[in-house]
Design a protein around this motif. Structure first.
Motif, PDB file in Angstrom:
ATOM      1  N   SER A  52       0.829  -1.212   0.000  1.00  0.00           N
ATOM      2  CA  SER A  52       0.000   0.000   0.000  1.00  0.00           C
ATOM      3  C   SER A  52       0.861   1.258   0.000  1.00  0.00           C
ATOM      4  O   SER A  52       0.471   2.283  -0.569  1.00  0.00           O
ATOM      5  CB  SER A  52      -0.907   0.019   1.236  1.00  0.00           C
ATOM      6  N   SER A  53       2.011   1.172   0.627  1.00  0.00           N
ATOM      7  CA  SER A  53       2.889   2.355   0.682  1.00  0.00           C
ATOM      8  C   SER A  53       3.448   2.683  -0.706  1.00  0.00           C
ATOM      9  O   SER A  53       3.710   3.853  -1.016  1.00  0.00           O
ATOM     10  CB  SER A  53       4.035   2.138   1.670  1.00  0.00           C
ATOM     11  N   SER A 104       6.819   4.359   4.178  1.00  0.00           N
ATOM     12  CA  SER A 104       6.674   3.087   4.897  1.00  0.00           C
ATOM     13  C   SER A 104       5.966   3.317   6.225  1.00  0.00           C
ATOM     14  O   SER A 104       6.468   4.058   7.073  1.00  0.00           O
ATOM     15  CB  SER A 104       8.049   2.468   5.142  1.00  0.00           C
ATOM     16  N   ARG A 105       4.802   2.678   6.382  1.00  0.00           N
ATOM     17  CA  ARG A 105       4.077   2.809   7.649  1.00  0.00           C
ATOM     18  C   ARG A 105       4.966   2.389   8.813  1.00  0.00           C
ATOM     19  O   ARG A 105       5.112   3.106   9.781  1.00  0.00           O
ATOM     20  CB  ARG A 105       2.814   1.936   7.623  1.00  0.00           C
ATOM     21  N   SER A 106       5.550   1.190   8.707  1.00  0.00           N
ATOM     22  CA  SER A 106       6.347   0.645   9.815  1.00  0.00           C
ATOM     23  C   SER A 106       7.740   1.275   9.878  1.00  0.00           C
ATOM     24  O   SER A 106       8.347   1.339  10.948  1.00  0.00           O
ATOM     25  CB  SER A 106       6.511  -0.864   9.632  1.00  0.00           C
ATOM     26  N   THR A 109      10.226  -2.218   6.928  1.00  0.00           N
ATOM     27  CA  THR A 109      10.114  -3.210   5.853  1.00  0.00           C
ATOM     28  C   THR A 109      11.483  -3.480   5.231  1.00  0.00           C
ATOM     29  O   THR A 109      12.236  -2.549   4.928  1.00  0.00           O
ATOM     30  CB  THR A 109       9.119  -2.682   4.794  1.00  0.00           C
ATOM     31  N   GLU A 242      -6.640  -8.714   0.508  1.00  0.00           N
ATOM     32  CA  GLU A 242      -6.206  -8.827   1.907  1.00  0.00           C
ATOM     33  C   GLU A 242      -7.366  -8.977   2.888  1.00  0.00           C
ATOM     34  O   GLU A 242      -7.261  -9.709   3.866  1.00  0.00           O
ATOM     35  CB  GLU A 242      -5.424  -7.563   2.322  1.00  0.00           C
ATOM     36  N   SER A 352       1.317 -10.546   6.956  1.00  0.00           N
ATOM     37  CA  SER A 352       1.977 -10.000   8.150  1.00  0.00           C
ATOM     38  C   SER A 352       1.959  -8.480   8.087  1.00  0.00           C
ATOM     39  O   SER A 352       1.904  -7.882   7.007  1.00  0.00           O
ATOM     40  CB  SER A 352       3.410 -10.520   8.271  1.00  0.00           C
ATOM     41  N   LYS A 353       1.983  -7.908   9.280  1.00  0.00           N
ATOM     42  CA  LYS A 353       1.893  -6.454   9.357  1.00  0.00           C
ATOM     43  C   LYS A 353       3.177  -5.810   8.801  1.00  0.00           C
ATOM     44  O   LYS A 353       3.118  -4.762   8.155  1.00  0.00           O
ATOM     45  CB  LYS A 353       1.689  -6.059  10.816  1.00  0.00           C
TER      46      LYS A 353
HETATM   47  C1  F1P Z   1       3.397  -2.041   4.097  1.00  0.00           C
HETATM   48  C2  F1P Z   1       2.972  -3.430   3.731  1.00  0.00           C
HETATM   49  C3  F1P Z   1       1.453  -3.420   3.575  1.00  0.00           C
HETATM   50  C4  F1P Z   1       0.889  -4.800   3.442  1.00  0.00           C
HETATM   51  C5  F1P Z   1       1.415  -5.786   4.496  1.00  0.00           C
HETATM   52  C6  F1P Z   1       2.900  -5.674   4.655  1.00  0.00           C
HETATM   53  O1  F1P Z   1       4.707  -1.932   4.474  1.00  0.00           O
HETATM   54  O2  F1P Z   1       3.595  -3.845   2.531  1.00  0.00           O
HETATM   55  O3  F1P Z   1       1.061  -2.685   2.441  1.00  0.00           O
HETATM   56  O4  F1P Z   1      -0.498  -4.726   3.565  1.00  0.00           O
HETATM   57  O5  F1P Z   1       0.767  -5.576   5.688  1.00  0.00           O
HETATM   58  O6  F1P Z   1       3.339  -4.305   4.781  1.00  0.00           O
HETATM   59  P1  F1P Z   1       5.256  -0.623   5.181  1.00  0.00           P
HETATM   60  O7  F1P Z   1       4.400   0.522   4.806  1.00  0.00           O
HETATM   61  O8  F1P Z   1       5.234  -0.875   6.668  1.00  0.00           O
HETATM   62  O9  F1P Z   1       6.649  -0.506   4.626  1.00  0.00           O
END
Ligand code: F1P
Length: 358
Positions: A52-53, A104-106, A109, A242, A352-353
């Motif tokens: 999604s990112s 990147s949300r997390s 990655t 998903e 996975s998240k």
């Molecule tokens: C985002 C992502 C999500 C996907 C899955 C794994 O990574 O690729 O899009 O739905 O949950 O992670 P990030 O934004 O944390 O880099």
């Protein structure tokens, strides 16, 4: 239907207006960073992310792609950037600065981490857009913007997609303005309209429940979208997989005639959703396509801010922020579909998240 507010993913979807507010407030910081970077002379910009990112990066880059800016713009999934682009950039860095903006949300990655490290080794300037303070991306990018309000408890990216999409759009607008290119956008007004439109969609979930029920027998979805709406068609298509384990595809709307129409043979299994925006230059052609599909016998629904829509999108602003409004009803539909199919959308299967290995 049951009480939806008990689902974490539902409450996160209702928080999009709040996240838009928090992300919108970052504009002046983003503009400051862009100013520093541009004064060093940047000749190419990469917007990079995963899942999604990556789609948020693609959407956020649209103002740059639609402009006469001389700076070349590329949008890449982090793995593609890492394996196929980084060597080329290394060779070019001397002849003018390169900038890589990581979404990147997390912020953890694996491909993003590898691509960030490699970029820095080669002298590429780096910016991180993330929801996670203290993450690898936040700590190691030359500049980092964190919107803490967008980090989800749930696995799915929904409000974080909106936040990253918006940060990308703001960065593109800032870069254009610094290069004296008129983007013709009243940002305060557009952000206000966006918050209102998102709240409006969330207050009308009943209409979306109706669509989810009506389409429940379909085995596959195809989201047809032109121009700036295409990244949200990709994002919606990912979310159908998903959240409700449904085959789905994103298609540039007018490409449908180039082969996809063979699916008429299996039309009873297929739901088409056509996205169109009245301000888009191809809107009239998309409307004709939609009418043609219905006449041919496809089950097609038009999501648009045009009054002829099957689902009306309450958007009256410009073309760059509109897609953030279009994604929300599609999120709700796949969420409702998941429940109707007997799944618990708060307990995702097989994903996975954070992807920590490659
Ligand atoms: C985002 C992502 C999500 C996907 C899955 C794994 O990574 O690729 O899009 O739905 O949950 O992670 P990030 O934004 O944390 O880099």
């Amino acid at each position: 239907m049951e009480d939806l507010s008990k689902y974490v993913v539902f409450s996160e979807m209702t928080q999009l207006p709040r996240v838009v507010e928090a992300s919108g407030n970052k504009y002046s910081v983003i503009e400051g960073i862009a100013g520093e970077l541009m004064s060093d002379g940047i000749s190419e910009v990469y917007y990079v992310g995963c899942g999604s990112s990556y789609y948020a990066a693609l959407g956020g880059a649209m103002p740059l792609l639609r402009s006469p800016l001389n700076t070349r713009t590329f949008i890449q999934p982090a793995s593609e950037f890492f394996f196929y682009y980084i060597d080329l950039i290394g060779g070019r860095v001397q002849s003018g600065g390169s900038l890589a903006v990581f979404f990147s949300r997390s912020g953890e990655t694996k491909e993003v981490v590898l691509a960030l490290d490699e970029s820095r080794k080669r002298g590429v300037k780096t910016v991180g857009f993330t929801c996670s303070e203290g993450s690898y991306l936040d700590r190691n990018a030359d500049y980092s913007i964190v919107v803490e309000e967008c980090f989800e408890e749930g696995v799915y990216m929904t409000k974080s997609f909106a936040a990253l999409y918006l940060l990308g759009t703001l960065a593109s607008i800032a870069i254009l303005r610094l290069n004296n290119i008129d983007v013709n956008i009243d940002l305060d007004r557009e952000l206000r309209l966006l918050k209102e439109a998102l709240a409006n969609v969330s207050s009308g979930v009943k209409a979306l429940e109706h669509i989810a029920v009506k389409t429940i027998g379909k085995r596959a979805f195809a989201i047809l979208a032109p121009g700036n709406l295409y990244p949200v068609a990709l994002e919606a298509s990912l979310k159908f997989k998903e959240i409700s384990y449904t085959f789905s595809e994103a298609i540039h709307a007018l490409e449908f005639r180039h082969g996809h129409n063979a699916l008429l043979e299996r039309r009873s299994e297929l739901q088409l959703i056509v996205l169109s925006l009245s301000e888009d230059p191809s809107h009239e052609k998309n409307m004709s396509l939609y009418r043609e599909l219905v006449e041919k016998g496809f089950d097609a629904l038009l999501f648009s801010n045009d009054s002829a829509a099957d689902y009306f999108i309450p958007w009256s602003g410009g073309t760059y922020l509109a897609p953030i409004t279009y994604i929300l009803p599609l999120y709700y539909i796949t969420f409702l579909r998941s429940i109707l199919l007997g799944y618990n959308p708060d307990k995702p299967l097989h994903i996975s998240k954070v992807v920590l290995s490659i």
